[in-house]
Design a protein around this motif. Structure first.
Motif, PDB file in Angstrom:
ATOM      1  N   THR A 114      -5.338   4.930  -4.407  1.00 26.45           N
ATOM      2  CA  THR A 114      -4.936   4.001  -3.358  1.00 26.45           C
ATOM      3  C   THR A 114      -5.738   4.225  -2.090  1.00 26.45           C
ATOM      4  O   THR A 114      -6.067   3.259  -1.386  1.00 26.45           O
ATOM      5  CB  THR A 114      -3.426   4.143  -3.062  1.00 26.45           C
ATOM      6  OG1 THR A 114      -2.702   3.986  -4.281  1.00 26.45           O
ATOM      7  CG2 THR A 114      -2.966   3.111  -2.067  1.00 26.45           C
ATOM      8  N   MET A 115      -6.082   5.457  -1.800  1.00 29.70           N
ATOM      9  CA  MET A 115      -6.893   5.736  -0.619  1.00 29.70           C
ATOM     10  C   MET A 115      -8.261   5.052  -0.742  1.00 29.70           C
ATOM     11  O   MET A 115      -8.731   4.418   0.206  1.00 29.70           O
ATOM     12  CB  MET A 115      -7.065   7.240  -0.433  1.00 29.70           C
ATOM     13  CG  MET A 115      -7.817   7.611   0.822  1.00 29.70           C
ATOM     14  SD  MET A 115      -6.941   7.175   2.309  1.00 29.70           S
ATOM     15  CE  MET A 115      -5.754   8.473   2.364  1.00 29.70           C
ATOM     16  N   VAL A 116      -8.891   5.163  -1.901  1.00 23.57           N
ATOM     17  CA  VAL A 116     -10.183   4.499  -2.121  1.00 23.57           C
ATOM     18  C   VAL A 116     -10.005   2.984  -2.074  1.00 23.57           C
ATOM     19  O   VAL A 116     -10.794   2.269  -1.449  1.00 23.57           O
ATOM     20  CB  VAL A 116     -10.790   4.951  -3.469  1.00 23.57           C
ATOM     21  CG1 VAL A 116     -12.004   4.122  -3.829  1.00 23.57           C
ATOM     22  CG2 VAL A 116     -11.133   6.423  -3.423  1.00 23.57           C
ATOM     23  N   PHE A 138      -7.691   1.229  -0.511  1.00 25.28           N
ATOM     24  CA  PHE A 138      -7.427   0.809   0.865  1.00 25.28           C
ATOM     25  C   PHE A 138      -8.686   0.861   1.720  1.00 25.28           C
ATOM     26  O   PHE A 138      -8.958  -0.063   2.497  1.00 25.28           O
ATOM     27  CB  PHE A 138      -6.330   1.684   1.482  1.00 25.28           C
ATOM     28  CG  PHE A 138      -6.065   1.374   2.925  1.00 25.28           C
ATOM     29  CD1 PHE A 138      -5.401   0.214   3.277  1.00 25.28           C
ATOM     30  CD2 PHE A 138      -6.471   2.235   3.921  1.00 25.28           C
ATOM     31  CE1 PHE A 138      -5.156  -0.082   4.606  1.00 25.28           C
ATOM     32  CE2 PHE A 138      -6.230   1.956   5.251  1.00 25.28           C
ATOM     33  CZ  PHE A 138      -5.576   0.790   5.594  1.00 25.28           C
ATOM     34  N   CYS A 139      -9.473   1.919   1.595  1.00 26.66           N
ATOM     35  CA  CYS A 139     -10.691   2.053   2.410  1.00 26.66           C
ATOM     36  C   CYS A 139     -11.691   0.947   2.105  1.00 26.66           C
ATOM     37  O   CYS A 139     -12.287   0.384   3.031  1.00 26.66           O
ATOM     38  CB  CYS A 139     -11.319   3.425   2.203  1.00 26.66           C
ATOM     39  SG  CYS A 139     -10.378   4.755   2.950  1.00 26.66           S
ATOM     40  N   PHE A 140     -11.878   0.620   0.831  1.00 34.49           N
ATOM     41  CA  PHE A 140     -12.786  -0.460   0.486  1.00 34.49           C
ATOM     42  C   PHE A 140     -12.273  -1.796   1.023  1.00 34.49           C
ATOM     43  O   PHE A 140     -13.048  -2.603   1.548  1.00 34.49           O
ATOM     44  CB  PHE A 140     -12.981  -0.546  -1.031  1.00 34.49           C
ATOM     45  CG  PHE A 140     -14.109   0.280  -1.544  1.00 34.49           C
ATOM     46  CD1 PHE A 140     -15.317  -0.294  -1.847  1.00 34.49           C
ATOM     47  CD2 PHE A 140     -13.964   1.649  -1.722  1.00 34.49           C
ATOM     48  CE1 PHE A 140     -16.373   0.461  -2.330  1.00 34.49           C
ATOM     49  CE2 PHE A 140     -14.997   2.415  -2.202  1.00 34.49           C
ATOM     50  CZ  PHE A 140     -16.211   1.826  -2.502  1.00 34.49           C
ATOM     51  N   SER A 141     -10.970  -2.046   0.900  1.00 34.24           N
ATOM     52  CA  SER A 141     -10.400  -3.294   1.408  1.00 34.24           C
ATOM     53  C   SER A 141     -10.548  -3.385   2.918  1.00 34.24           C
ATOM     54  O   SER A 141     -10.921  -4.432   3.452  1.00 34.24           O
ATOM     55  CB  SER A 141      -8.915  -3.396   1.037  1.00 34.24           C
ATOM     56  OG  SER A 141      -8.746  -3.414  -0.335  1.00 34.24           O
ATOM     57  N   LEU A 142     -10.262  -2.300   3.600  1.00 32.31           N
ATOM     58  CA  LEU A 142     -10.355  -2.296   5.055  1.00 32.31           C
ATOM     59  C   LEU A 142     -11.793  -2.488   5.510  1.00 32.31           C
ATOM     60  O   LEU A 142     -12.068  -3.298   6.403  1.00 32.31           O
ATOM     61  CB  LEU A 142      -9.793  -0.984   5.606  1.00 32.31           C
ATOM     62  CG  LEU A 142      -9.707  -0.870   7.114  1.00 32.31           C
ATOM     63  CD1 LEU A 142      -8.713  -1.874   7.663  1.00 32.31           C
ATOM     64  CD2 LEU A 142      -9.308   0.538   7.509  1.00 32.31           C
ATOM     65  N   LEU A 143     -12.712  -1.792   4.894  1.00 31.72           N
ATOM     66  CA  LEU A 143     -14.116  -1.907   5.276  1.00 31.72           C
ATOM     67  C   LEU A 143     -14.629  -3.325   5.037  1.00 31.72           C
ATOM     68  O   LEU A 143     -15.252  -3.933   5.921  1.00 31.72           O
ATOM     69  CB  LEU A 143     -14.955  -0.902   4.492  1.00 31.72           C
ATOM     70  CG  LEU A 143     -16.439  -0.863   4.810  1.00 31.72           C
ATOM     71  CD1 LEU A 143     -16.655  -0.374   6.230  1.00 31.72           C
ATOM     72  CD2 LEU A 143     -17.162   0.043   3.836  1.00 31.72           C
ATOM     73  N   TYR A 144     -14.345  -3.886   3.884  1.00 32.70           N
ATOM     74  CA  TYR A 144     -14.823  -5.232   3.572  1.00 32.70           C
ATOM     75  C   TYR A 144     -14.156  -6.280   4.462  1.00 32.70           C
ATOM     76  O   TYR A 144     -14.791  -7.245   4.885  1.00 32.70           O
ATOM     77  CB  TYR A 144     -14.577  -5.551   2.100  1.00 32.70           C
ATOM     78  CG  TYR A 144     -15.243  -6.806   1.644  1.00 32.70           C
ATOM     79  CD1 TYR A 144     -16.605  -6.815   1.371  1.00 32.70           C
ATOM     80  CD2 TYR A 144     -14.529  -7.983   1.487  1.00 32.70           C
ATOM     81  CE1 TYR A 144     -17.236  -7.975   0.947  1.00 32.70           C
ATOM     82  CE2 TYR A 144     -15.151  -9.143   1.073  1.00 32.70           C
ATOM     83  CZ  TYR A 144     -16.503  -9.134   0.804  1.00 32.70           C
ATOM     84  OH  TYR A 144     -17.117 -10.281   0.401  1.00 32.70           O
ATOM     85  N   TRP A 151      -4.969   9.193  -4.382  1.00 34.79           N
ATOM     86  CA  TRP A 151      -6.418   9.114  -4.213  1.00 34.79           C
ATOM     87  C   TRP A 151      -6.965   7.749  -4.609  1.00 34.79           C
ATOM     88  O   TRP A 151      -7.871   7.226  -3.946  1.00 34.79           O
ATOM     89  CB  TRP A 151      -7.116  10.230  -4.980  1.00 34.79           C
ATOM     90  CG  TRP A 151      -6.811  11.558  -4.376  1.00 34.79           C
ATOM     91  CD1 TRP A 151      -6.046  12.551  -4.918  1.00 34.79           C
ATOM     92  CD2 TRP A 151      -7.230  12.031  -3.086  1.00 34.79           C
ATOM     93  NE1 TRP A 151      -5.965  13.605  -4.048  1.00 34.79           N
ATOM     94  CE2 TRP A 151      -6.698  13.317  -2.911  1.00 34.79           C
ATOM     95  CE3 TRP A 151      -7.993  11.491  -2.065  1.00 34.79           C
ATOM     96  CZ2 TRP A 151      -6.901  14.061  -1.769  1.00 34.79           C
ATOM     97  CZ3 TRP A 151      -8.200  12.241  -0.912  1.00 34.79           C
ATOM     98  CH2 TRP A 151      -7.660  13.506  -0.779  1.00 34.79           C
ATOM     99  N   TYR A 164       0.832  -1.206   0.000  1.00 35.23           N
ATOM    100  CA  TYR A 164       0.000   0.000   0.000  1.00 35.23           C
ATOM    101  C   TYR A 164       0.867   1.257   0.000  1.00 35.23           C
ATOM    102  O   TYR A 164       0.515   2.245  -0.638  1.00 35.23           O
ATOM    103  CB  TYR A 164      -0.951   0.011   1.188  1.00 35.23           C
ATOM    104  CG  TYR A 164      -2.227  -0.738   0.944  1.00 35.23           C
ATOM    105  CD1 TYR A 164      -3.075  -0.393  -0.090  1.00 35.23           C
ATOM    106  CD2 TYR A 164      -2.597  -1.798   1.746  1.00 35.23           C
ATOM    107  CE1 TYR A 164      -4.252  -1.077  -0.327  1.00 35.23           C
ATOM    108  CE2 TYR A 164      -3.766  -2.496   1.521  1.00 35.23           C
ATOM    109  CZ  TYR A 164      -4.589  -2.125   0.486  1.00 35.23           C
ATOM    110  OH  TYR A 164      -5.753  -2.811   0.254  1.00 35.23           O
TER     111      TYR A 164
END
Length: 126
Positions: free
Chosen positions: A104-106, A108-114, A102, A93
């Motif tokens: 990578t931020m999206v 990472f956030c989707f991966s973390l949330l899921y 931006w 990451y």
């Protein structure tokens, strides 16, 4: 172990290809962004496929890494290979952040949330 390494490499590759196929210029002009999506639908489709595949692969590794860290905190048996793969994911990451912040931020956030949705912390602690 081998399956997790393949997921790690494919997740990184999908993230890199998503950044390449879905460029965001700074400053972000929303009308130009929409125009690029309409005029280049193939690029958008391919980037979307890489995005979905990549964040699903990374979510599995993130979930496993957070599970191992939680088990370490509560002094339970930890698989060190899983922690090492998790650290490599975080390093990946960092490399992706250099390529496209931006995107990578999206990603990472989707991966973390899921990944966090699928963890049952009550079962880990007991």
């Amino acid at each position: 172990m081998r399956k997790k390494m393949v997921l790690l490499l494919l997740g990184f590759l999908c993230g890199k290809l998503f950044i390449e196929w879905f460029p965001i210029g700074l400053p972000v002009d929303f009308s130009k962004f929409l125009l690029a999506l309409v005029l280049q639908p193939f690029d958008f489709l391919i980037a979307s496929i890489f995005f979905i595949a990549g964040f699903l692969m990374n979510a599995v590794i993130l979930e496993n890494g957070v599970r191992q860290i939680t088990m370490f905190v509560y002094r339970k048996q930890v698989v060190m290979e899983d922690l090492l793969i998790f650290l490599f994911l975080l390093l990946g990451y960092c490399i992706l952040f250099i390529s496209g912040f931006w995107q990578t931020m999206v990603f990472f956030c989707f991966s973390l949330l899921y990944g966090m949705i699928s963890i049952d912390f009550k079962r880990l602690i007991v």
